[in-house]
Scaffold this motif. Structure first.
Motif, PDB file in Angstrom:
ATOM      1  N   HIS A 216       0.689  -1.215   0.047  1.00 17.93           N
ATOM      2  CA  HIS A 216      -0.019  -0.003  -0.025  1.00 17.93           C
ATOM      3  C   HIS A 216       0.811   1.296   0.131  1.00 17.93           C
ATOM      4  O   HIS A 216       0.320   2.250  -0.475  1.00 17.93           O
ATOM      5  CB  HIS A 216      -0.853   0.117   1.367  1.00 17.93           C
ATOM      6  N   HIS A 219       0.972   1.785  -3.683  1.00 19.22           N
ATOM      7  CA  HIS A 219      -0.151   2.280  -4.118  1.00 19.22           C
ATOM      8  C   HIS A 219      -0.679   3.758  -3.757  1.00 19.22           C
ATOM      9  O   HIS A 219      -1.069   4.371  -4.661  1.00 19.22           O
ATOM     10  CB  HIS A 219      -1.279   1.474  -3.368  1.00 19.22           C
ATOM     11  N   HIS A 222       0.756   5.857  -6.286  1.00 21.28           N
ATOM     12  CA  HIS A 222       0.237   5.584  -7.597  1.00 21.28           C
ATOM     13  C   HIS A 222       1.186   4.883  -8.517  1.00 21.28           C
ATOM     14  O   HIS A 222       1.293   4.714  -9.671  1.00 21.28           O
ATOM     15  CB  HIS A 222      -0.250   6.809  -8.267  1.00 21.28           C
ATOM     16  N   ALA A 225       2.921  -2.303  -6.654  1.00 25.43           N
ATOM     17  CA  ALA A 225       3.372  -2.518  -5.670  1.00 25.43           C
ATOM     18  C   ALA A 225       4.455  -4.160  -5.929  1.00 25.43           C
ATOM     19  O   ALA A 225       5.603  -3.696  -5.277  1.00 25.43           O
ATOM     20  CB  ALA A 225       2.333  -3.481  -4.593  1.00 25.43           C
TER      21      ALA A 225
END
Length: 335
Positions: A216, A219, A222, A225
């Motif tokens: 995350h 993420h 953007h 992962a």
């Protein structure tokens, strides 16, 4: 093979090897800086608060995290307290604050790269419910020894040290465990690995798997992962001699045999509601699960004060451990 194509083939192979080695070098330093506290300097802001240029710099250099230091004490909330010093089985010295009380003992553990003072509002609330409270600085943080974190793995030893202290200081009293984020993961790991049997467990925003929450972080910028989240966990495991891939609170929750309350925020960028649900589901019928609408990562007692106090106060009352809310009906938690 044509000499011309052989030359290009080797160039592609070398480019791929160089890229792979480069990714591992970056991942190694990212893992180190994510799990080691520096002495000075500003802390890097959350990834979702950085500009594109700042994110690019962080991708190359990693985050900066000065060791978190307590700057206030329970006295700031009018709470008399005593400093308690603990030692873990692996020899790490821990500092804790004790808020004396006649009721069951609540052991409190904070999240990543912060310190015990961030739990003072919750501690004051728990103390008002009639509990004795022990706020613990996890290893590497606040007044505790060290300058590193293992994101919940060795911190389970910190939970065990506090639990043994409570057993020795208050034989026969019920013990409750409370954890935020990393501290929540440490609590669930301690219950599973050390076979602790508390009277109840309250965890806020625990990640379901270390690999998931590391993913995350990308993420939030953007970015995909994979494969970096796997590389970060791998190199962090090497550096600390642990198995980060096995740091899975959703699996630890299967060992829970007491009432469990799992809390999270609807818009938490680091721990998603579905991940929290998996933890509650793994614990079985004794678990309750609640998501605060529009909530972020923690601080629910401040952002959703009335809802939090009613929900948690009623949950404590359902355990028969608080002096308040004893006539309140337990709040229906979302499953």
């Amino acid at each position: 093979m044509n000499p011309h194509w052989r030359k290009w083939w080797w160039r592609l192979v070398m480019l791929a090897v160089t890229g792979f080695l480069g990714l591992n070098v970056v991942a190694y330093f990212h893992a180190y800086r994510l799990t080691h506290f520096s002495g000075t300097g500003p802390r890097t802001a959350a990834a979702n608060r950085l500009s594109m240029l700042e994110q690019a710099v962080v991708l190359v250099t990693g985050v900066s995290m000065p060791k978190p230091v307590n700057t206030i004490s329970p006295q700031s909330k009018g709470l008399p307290f005593a400093v308690v010093n603990l030692t873990t089985r692996d020899g790490v010295g821990l500092e804790a604050w004790r808020l004396a009380g006649n009721g069951p003992v609540v052991l409190m553990f904070h999240g990543h790269a912060v310190m015990k003072q961030v739990m003072l509002t919750e501690a004051a609330f728990f103390h008002k419910l009639g509990h004795e409270v022990l706020l613990v600085d996890l290893r590497g943080c606040g007044g505790s020894a060290g300058n590193a974190t293992t994101l919940g793995w060795h911190e389970a030893e910190d939970v065990l040290a506090a639990y043994r202290w409570a057993e020795q200081q208050h034989p026969g009293r019920r013990i409750l465990l409370y954890g935020q984020s990393l501290g929540a993961a440490a609590v669930l790991r301690a219950v599973a690995v050390h076979q602790l049997r508390p009277a109840g467990i309250l965890v806020e925003e625990p990640f379901d798997r270390l690999v998931t929450t590391v993913g995350h972080r990308f993420h939030a910028m953007h970015l995909p992962a994979a494969p970096m989240h796997w590389l970060l966990v791998f190199w962090g495991s090497v550096q600390h001699r642990i198995n980060g891939v096995a740091l899975n609170p959703v699996e630890y929750a299967r060992a829970v045999t007491c009432p469990l309350l799992v809390l999270g925020g609807e818009h938490d960028p680091w721990v998603r509601p579905a991940e929290l649900r998996r933890i509650a589901d793994a614990a079985g019928s004794q678990a309750q699960f609640h998501i605060f609408a529009a909530g972020n990562h923690g601080a629910f007692i401040q952002t959703h004060a009335e809802e939090y106090r009613q929900l948690v106060g009623s949950w404590f009352a359902s355990l028969g451990t608080s002096t308040m809310f004893t006539n309140a009906e337990p709040t229906a938690a979302t499953r």
